[in-house]
Design a protein around this motif. Sequence first.
Motif, PDB file in Angstrom:
ATOM      1  N   SER A  55      36.624  10.273 -18.192  1.00 44.86           N
ATOM      2  CA  SER A  55      35.680   9.906 -17.428  1.00 44.86           C
ATOM      3  C   SER A  55      35.798   8.929 -16.367  1.00 44.86           C
ATOM      4  O   SER A  55      35.841   8.851 -15.302  1.00 44.86           O
ATOM      5  CB  SER A  55      34.435   9.261 -18.341  1.00 44.86           C
ATOM      6  OG  SER A  55      33.490   8.561 -17.467  1.00 44.86           O
ATOM      7  N   ASN A  56      36.768   7.757 -16.923  1.00 47.77           N
ATOM      8  CA  ASN A  56      37.253   6.802 -15.980  1.00 47.77           C
ATOM      9  C   ASN A  56      38.264   7.349 -14.870  1.00 47.77           C
ATOM     10  O   ASN A  56      38.346   6.784 -13.970  1.00 47.77           O
ATOM     11  CB  ASN A  56      37.748   5.476 -16.609  1.00 47.77           C
ATOM     12  CG  ASN A  56      36.809   4.508 -17.308  1.00 47.77           C
ATOM     13  OD1 ASN A  56      35.872   4.446 -16.623  1.00 47.77           O
ATOM     14  ND2 ASN A  56      37.046   4.077 -18.353  1.00 47.77           N
ATOM     15  N   ALA A  57      39.145   8.223 -15.332  1.00 50.50           N
ATOM     16  CA  ALA A  57      40.065   8.943 -14.626  1.00 50.50           C
ATOM     17  C   ALA A  57      39.495   9.551 -13.363  1.00 50.50           C
ATOM     18  O   ALA A  57      39.792   9.452 -12.411  1.00 50.50           O
ATOM     19  CB  ALA A  57      40.861   9.966 -15.520  1.00 50.50           C
ATOM     20  N   LYS A  58      38.279  10.404 -13.537  1.00 45.51           N
ATOM     21  CA  LYS A  58      37.627  11.044 -12.574  1.00 45.51           C
ATOM     22  C   LYS A  58      36.988  10.084 -11.508  1.00 45.51           C
ATOM     23  O   LYS A  58      36.926  10.241 -10.378  1.00 45.51           O
ATOM     24  CB  LYS A  58      36.495  11.841 -13.010  1.00 45.51           C
ATOM     25  CG  LYS A  58      36.965  13.242 -13.806  1.00 45.51           C
ATOM     26  CD  LYS A  58      36.044  13.905 -14.760  1.00 45.51           C
ATOM     27  CE  LYS A  58      35.165  14.647 -13.628  1.00 45.51           C
ATOM     28  NZ  LYS A  58      34.219  15.618 -14.286  1.00 45.51           N
ATOM     29  N   LYS A  59      36.466   8.979 -12.068  1.00 44.46           N
ATOM     30  CA  LYS A  59      35.942   7.807 -11.182  1.00 44.46           C
ATOM     31  C   LYS A  59      36.902   7.200 -10.579  1.00 44.46           C
ATOM     32  O   LYS A  59      36.904   6.953  -9.273  1.00 44.46           O
ATOM     33  CB  LYS A  59      35.169   6.783 -12.155  1.00 44.46           C
ATOM     34  CG  LYS A  59      33.917   7.244 -12.819  1.00 44.46           C
ATOM     35  CD  LYS A  59      33.497   6.154 -13.754  1.00 44.46           C
ATOM     36  CE  LYS A  59      32.200   6.705 -14.262  1.00 44.46           C
ATOM     37  NZ  LYS A  59      31.653   5.770 -15.398  1.00 44.46           N
ATOM     38  N   MET A  60      38.061   6.873 -10.945  1.00 43.06           N
ATOM     39  CA  MET A  60      39.207   6.169 -10.217  1.00 43.06           C
ATOM     40  C   MET A  60      39.798   7.182  -9.454  1.00 43.06           C
ATOM     41  O   MET A  60      39.971   6.685  -8.163  1.00 43.06           O
ATOM     42  CB  MET A  60      40.234   6.050 -11.391  1.00 43.06           C
ATOM     43  CG  MET A  60      41.568   4.852 -10.853  1.00 43.06           C
ATOM     44  SD  MET A  60      40.662   3.354 -10.354  1.00 43.06           S
ATOM     45  CE  MET A  60      41.655   2.916  -8.876  1.00 43.06           C
ATOM     46  N   LEU A  61      39.925   8.355  -9.391  1.00 49.72           N
ATOM     47  CA  LEU A  61      40.185   9.304  -8.361  1.00 49.72           C
ATOM     48  C   LEU A  61      39.551   9.554  -7.341  1.00 49.72           C
ATOM     49  O   LEU A  61      39.842   9.530  -5.858  1.00 49.72           O
ATOM     50  CB  LEU A  61      40.717  10.691  -8.996  1.00 49.72           C
ATOM     51  CG  LEU A  61      41.787  10.787  -9.935  1.00 49.72           C
ATOM     52  CD1 LEU A  61      41.855  12.289 -10.636  1.00 49.72           C
ATOM     53  CD2 LEU A  61      43.281  10.566  -9.432  1.00 49.72           C
ATOM     54  N   LEU A  88      33.726   0.143  -3.186  1.00 50.21           N
ATOM     55  CA  LEU A  88      34.155  -0.374  -4.485  1.00 50.21           C
ATOM     56  C   LEU A  88      32.842  -0.390  -5.516  1.00 50.21           C
ATOM     57  O   LEU A  88      32.682   0.125  -6.752  1.00 50.21           O
ATOM     58  CB  LEU A  88      34.776  -1.666  -4.623  1.00 50.21           C
ATOM     59  CG  LEU A  88      36.099  -1.738  -4.108  1.00 50.21           C
ATOM     60  CD1 LEU A  88      36.560  -3.202  -3.781  1.00 50.21           C
ATOM     61  CD2 LEU A  88      37.288  -1.070  -5.090  1.00 50.21           C
ATOM     62  N   ASP A  89      31.948  -1.089  -5.155  1.00 47.30           N
ATOM     63  CA  ASP A  89      30.377  -1.130  -5.901  1.00 47.30           C
ATOM     64  C   ASP A  89      29.992   0.141  -6.304  1.00 47.30           C
ATOM     65  O   ASP A  89      29.401   0.249  -7.301  1.00 47.30           O
ATOM     66  CB  ASP A  89      29.406  -1.939  -5.373  1.00 47.30           C
ATOM     67  CG  ASP A  89      30.189  -3.536  -5.192  1.00 47.30           C
ATOM     68  OD1 ASP A  89      31.037  -3.965  -5.858  1.00 47.30           O
ATOM     69  OD2 ASP A  89      29.480  -4.303  -4.571  1.00 47.30           O
ATOM     70  N   LYS A  90      30.152   1.047  -5.352  1.00 49.46           N
ATOM     71  CA  LYS A  90      29.368   2.612  -5.698  1.00 49.46           C
ATOM     72  C   LYS A  90      30.152   3.242  -6.587  1.00 49.46           C
ATOM     73  O   LYS A  90      29.554   4.511  -6.851  1.00 49.46           O
ATOM     74  CB  LYS A  90      29.229   2.956  -4.283  1.00 49.46           C
ATOM     75  CG  LYS A  90      28.267   4.259  -4.231  1.00 49.46           C
ATOM     76  CD  LYS A  90      27.878   4.716  -2.894  1.00 49.46           C
ATOM     77  CE  LYS A  90      27.302   5.857  -2.836  1.00 49.46           C
ATOM     78  NZ  LYS A  90      26.768   6.533  -1.488  1.00 49.46           N
ATOM     79  N   ASN A  91      31.233   2.876  -6.571  1.00 52.38           N
ATOM     80  CA  ASN A  91      32.415   3.917  -7.305  1.00 52.38           C
ATOM     81  C   ASN A  91      32.930   3.258  -8.415  1.00 52.38           C
ATOM     82  O   ASN A  91      34.237   3.398  -9.130  1.00 52.38           O
ATOM     83  CB  ASN A  91      33.553   4.417  -6.720  1.00 52.38           C
ATOM     84  CG  ASN A  91      32.832   5.476  -5.529  1.00 52.38           C
ATOM     85  OD1 ASN A  91      32.506   6.476  -5.774  1.00 52.38           O
ATOM     86  ND2 ASN A  91      32.457   4.762  -4.295  1.00 52.38           N
ATOM     87  N   GLY A  92      32.180   2.187  -9.066  1.00 48.83           N
ATOM     88  CA  GLY A  92      32.473   1.631 -10.163  1.00 48.83           C
ATOM     89  C   GLY A  92      33.692   0.607 -10.581  1.00 48.83           C
ATOM     90  O   GLY A  92      34.475   0.158 -11.283  1.00 48.83           O
ATOM     91  N   GLY A  93      33.902  -0.117  -9.049  1.00 51.12           N
ATOM     92  CA  GLY A  93      34.887  -0.994  -8.971  1.00 51.12           C
ATOM     93  C   GLY A  93      34.271  -2.410  -8.368  1.00 51.12           C
ATOM     94  O   GLY A  93      33.145  -2.599  -8.097  1.00 51.12           O
TER      95      GLY A  93
END
Length: 254
Positions: free
Chosen positions: A214-220, A117-122
Motif C-alpha cells: 500500500s505505501n509502496a504504491k503511494k510512494m511511487l 505532498l499533502d495530497k499523496n500522503g507526505g
Amino acid sequence: MAGHSKWANIKHKKKKEDKRRGKLFSKLSRKIAVAAREGGGDPEMNADLRMAIQKAKDNNMPNDNIERAIKRGTGNLEGMSYESFVYEGYGPGGVAIYMDIMTDNRNRTAAEIRHVLDKNGGNLGENGCVSWMFQRKGELIIDLNEFKIDEDELLLEALEAGAEDLEIEEEEAYIYTEPGNFESTRKLMEENGYEFASADLAMIPDNMVSLDKSNAKKMLRLIEKLEDHDDIQDVYSNFEIDEEIREEIEAEED
C-alpha cells in the motif's frame, strides 16, 4: 549504501521509458544558467557548470540550448532569474524525501510542492530534517543489458580510477565516488572503454525504509508527481520495495 539501487533501478527504467525531452531540457537549462551565474560562464574554471553541461550532453541536449543557457546565466541574454535551494520532507511510511529546487518564485513553488505532498500522503519538513540521512556521492550507472562486464575486472578498474564502492543490482552496476573524484573517475573509466547509462552527483541514503504494498504504491505515485514538477531538479529518497511487491505493482500497471 546497500538497498539504494533498488529505487535507482526503478527510477532509471522510468527515465528510459519516459523521456519527456522538453521538460528535461528546461530543467537542464536552469541548472546550467544557475551554475554560470554563480561561478562564471567558463566551464574550465567552474566545476558546477562543467558538470551541468556534461549532464546536458549526456541527455542529448543541443549545443545551441547549452550556449543560450550559459548566456542567460551570465546576463548576456535576458531571461528569468532562478535561485537554487533544497526542500526536505516525508512520504508514506515515514520515508525521507530530499528535493533539489530551482525556481523563479519560491513562494509559488513551496505552495505547489506542499500541495503535492499533502495530497499523496507526505508532508514538507523543516530544513535539515532528513538531509543527515544522506551522503552526496558521485554515482555512475552501467546498464548490464547493453554493456557486458566482468564484475571482478570492473571492481578493480573502478577502484584504480578512484571509486570507493561498487554494487551490482539486477540489470545495473553502480559505481560510487567521493564528489571530488567524480569527474576524474568517470574520465578514467571512459578511457578504459566503459559507457554509462547515467552519471551524476546524487544524494545516497545511509539506511533504507522497506515499504508494504500500500505505501509502496503511494510512494511511487508521489515520487512521479514530484519528478514531474518543473521546479524540482532531482528527488532523492530512502525507500526500498521488496521484489515480489514490486512485481505485483508492475503487473497491476500493465
